[in-house]
Design a protein around this motif. Structure first.
Motif, PDB file in Angstrom:
ATOM      1  N   GLY A   7       0.597  -1.335 -10.441  1.00 48.89           N
ATOM      2  CA  GLY A   7       1.567  -1.557  -9.389  1.00 48.89           C
ATOM      3  C   GLY A   7       1.024  -1.199  -8.023  1.00 48.89           C
ATOM      4  N   ASN A   8       1.657  -1.751  -7.014  1.00 49.11           N
ATOM      5  CA  ASN A   8       1.343  -1.537  -5.608  1.00 49.11           C
ATOM      6  C   ASN A   8       0.028  -2.203  -5.216  1.00 49.11           C
ATOM      7  OD1 ASN A   8       2.255  -0.639  -3.123  1.00 49.11           O
ATOM      8  ND2 ASN A   8       1.161   1.300  -3.259  1.00 49.11           N
ATOM      9  N   ILE A   9      -0.257  -3.333  -5.835  1.00 47.58           N
ATOM     10  CA  ILE A   9      -1.435  -4.140  -5.510  1.00 47.58           C
ATOM     11  C   ILE A   9      -1.184  -4.862  -4.192  1.00 47.58           C
ATOM     12  CG2 ILE A   9      -2.696  -6.236  -6.199  1.00 47.58           C
ATOM     13  CD1 ILE A   9      -3.571  -4.200  -8.022  1.00 47.58           C
ATOM     14  N   GLU A  10      -2.165  -4.873  -3.325  1.00 46.21           N
ATOM     15  CA  GLU A  10      -2.069  -5.663  -2.087  1.00 46.21           C
ATOM     16  C   GLU A  10      -1.822  -7.123  -2.463  1.00 46.21           C
ATOM     17  OE1 GLU A  10      -2.109  -7.705   1.181  1.00 46.21           O
ATOM     18  OE2 GLU A  10      -2.104  -5.534   1.330  1.00 46.21           O
ATOM     19  N   ASP A  11      -0.811  -7.724  -1.857  1.00 45.31           N
ATOM     20  CA  ASP A  11      -0.362  -9.069  -2.224  1.00 45.31           C
ATOM     21  C   ASP A  11      -1.467 -10.122  -2.161  1.00 45.31           C
ATOM     22  OD1 ASP A  11       1.666 -10.721  -3.159  1.00 45.31           O
ATOM     23  OD2 ASP A  11       2.256 -11.335  -1.142  1.00 45.31           O
ATOM     24  N   ARG A  63      -8.809   6.721 -14.468  1.00 36.55           N
ATOM     25  CA  ARG A  63      -9.853   6.402 -13.487  1.00 36.55           C
ATOM     26  C   ARG A  63      -9.308   5.668 -12.265  1.00 36.55           C
ATOM     27  NH1 ARG A  63     -15.044   4.498 -17.141  1.00 36.55           N
ATOM     28  NH2 ARG A  63     -15.042   6.318 -18.499  1.00 36.55           N
ATOM     29  N   VAL A  64      -8.218   4.909 -12.451  1.00 31.06           N
ATOM     30  CA  VAL A  64      -7.689   4.128 -11.327  1.00 31.06           C
ATOM     31  C   VAL A  64      -6.260   4.511 -10.934  1.00 31.06           C
ATOM     32  CG1 VAL A  64      -9.212   2.159 -11.724  1.00 31.06           C
ATOM     33  CG2 VAL A  64      -6.979   2.219 -12.846  1.00 31.06           C
ATOM     34  N   HIS A  65      -5.578   5.281 -11.771  1.00 32.44           N
ATOM     35  CA  HIS A  65      -4.211   5.701 -11.443  1.00 32.44           C
ATOM     36  C   HIS A  65      -4.234   6.595 -10.203  1.00 32.44           C
ATOM     37  CE1 HIS A  65      -0.041   6.722 -11.953  1.00 32.44           C
ATOM     38  NE2 HIS A  65      -0.342   8.018 -11.991  1.00 32.44           N
ATOM     39  N   ASN A  66      -3.382   6.300  -9.254  1.00 34.53           N
ATOM     40  CA  ASN A  66      -3.271   7.025  -7.978  1.00 34.53           C
ATOM     41  C   ASN A  66      -4.488   6.851  -7.066  1.00 34.53           C
ATOM     42  OD1 ASN A  66      -0.663   8.021  -8.181  1.00 34.53           O
ATOM     43  ND2 ASN A  66      -1.331   9.807  -9.321  1.00 34.53           N
ATOM     44  N   MET A  67      -5.322   5.859  -7.354  1.00 35.01           N
ATOM     45  CA  MET A  67      -6.475   5.585  -6.492  1.00 35.01           C
ATOM     46  C   MET A  67      -6.015   4.815  -5.257  1.00 35.01           C
ATOM     47  SD  MET A  67     -10.041   3.719  -7.339  1.00 35.01           S
ATOM     48  CE  MET A  67     -10.773   5.191  -7.992  1.00 35.01           C
ATOM     49  N   PHE A  68      -6.582   5.132  -4.124  1.00 27.44           N
ATOM     50  CA  PHE A  68      -6.286   4.433  -2.880  1.00 27.44           C
ATOM     51  C   PHE A  68      -7.259   3.262  -2.773  1.00 27.44           C
ATOM     52  CE2 PHE A  68      -6.197   3.915   1.782  1.00 27.44           C
ATOM     53  CZ  PHE A  68      -4.822   3.834   1.951  1.00 27.44           C
ATOM     54  N   TRP A  69      -6.725   2.034  -2.775  1.00 25.21           N
ATOM     55  CA  TRP A  69      -7.545   0.821  -2.738  1.00 25.21           C
ATOM     56  C   TRP A  69      -6.846  -0.228  -1.879  1.00 25.21           C
ATOM     57  CZ3 TRP A  69      -7.311  -3.903  -6.117  1.00 25.21           C
ATOM     58  CH2 TRP A  69      -8.444  -4.700  -5.983  1.00 25.21           C
ATOM     59  N   LYS A  70      -7.556  -0.774  -0.943  1.00 25.80           N
ATOM     60  CA  LYS A  70      -7.023  -1.814  -0.064  1.00 25.80           C
ATOM     61  C   LYS A  70      -5.743  -1.351   0.639  1.00 25.80           C
ATOM     62  CE  LYS A  70      -7.862  -6.088  -0.870  1.00 25.80           C
ATOM     63  NZ  LYS A  70      -7.876  -7.452  -1.351  1.00 25.80           N
ATOM     64  N   ARG A  72      -3.580   0.870  -0.173  1.00 26.51           N
ATOM     65  CA  ARG A  72      -2.425   1.160  -1.029  1.00 26.51           C
ATOM     66  C   ARG A  72      -2.826   2.132  -2.130  1.00 26.51           C
ATOM     67  NH1 ARG A  72       1.854  -3.183  -1.481  1.00 26.51           N
ATOM     68  NH2 ARG A  72       1.594  -4.387   0.417  1.00 26.51           N
ATOM     69  N   THR A  73      -1.887   2.942  -2.562  1.00 23.42           N
ATOM     70  CA  THR A  73      -2.114   3.829  -3.693  1.00 23.42           C
ATOM     71  C   THR A  73      -1.641   3.124  -4.958  1.00 23.42           C
ATOM     72  OG1 THR A  73      -1.807   5.760  -2.298  1.00 23.42           O
ATOM     73  CG2 THR A  73      -1.622   6.098  -4.667  1.00 23.42           C
ATOM     74  N   LEU A  74      -2.575   2.894  -5.881  1.00 23.90           N
ATOM     75  CA  LEU A  74      -2.267   2.158  -7.108  1.00 23.90           C
ATOM     76  C   LEU A  74      -1.559   3.049  -8.127  1.00 23.90           C
ATOM     77  CD1 LEU A  74      -5.669   0.329  -7.646  1.00 23.90           C
ATOM     78  CD2 LEU A  74      -3.640  -0.503  -6.437  1.00 23.90           C
TER      79      LEU A  74
END
Length: 85
Positions: A7-11, A63-70, A72-74
């Motif tokens: 969730g919270n992927i950049e559109d 590994r990717v939960h709560n990672m800040f990417w693009k 946004r926090t995933l």
């Protein structure tokens, strides 16, 4: 089939960008992708992995939960297995 919800992927993020990002963190390539619009503020994707068990995704998910990417926090969650019978 095991599934991972992110969730919270950049559109504007493409399928290839998602695949490349996850592979960089040790995930196998996904076989299916389903986009979930929601309210439009926090788009999500559900990724299907045909040859991977849920236990593998559970090990990789941190590994990717709560990672800040693009910008946004995933939020990454393994989808519970469904009985489709």
């Amino acid at each position: 089939m095991a599934e991972l919800w992110i969730g919270n992927i950049e559109d504007a993020t493409t399928d290839d960008e998602i695949k490349s990002f996850l592979c960089r963190y040790g995930f196998p390539p996904f076989d299916t992708i389903q986009r979930v619009e929601g309210t439009g503020e926090r788009p999500a994707v559900v990724l299907g992995f045909n040859d991977v068990g849920a236990h593998v995704l559970h090990a990789l998910q941190p590994r990717v939960h709560n990672m800040f990417w693009k910008n946004r926090t995933l939020v990454a969650q393994v989808v519970p297995e469904r009985d489709e019978s």
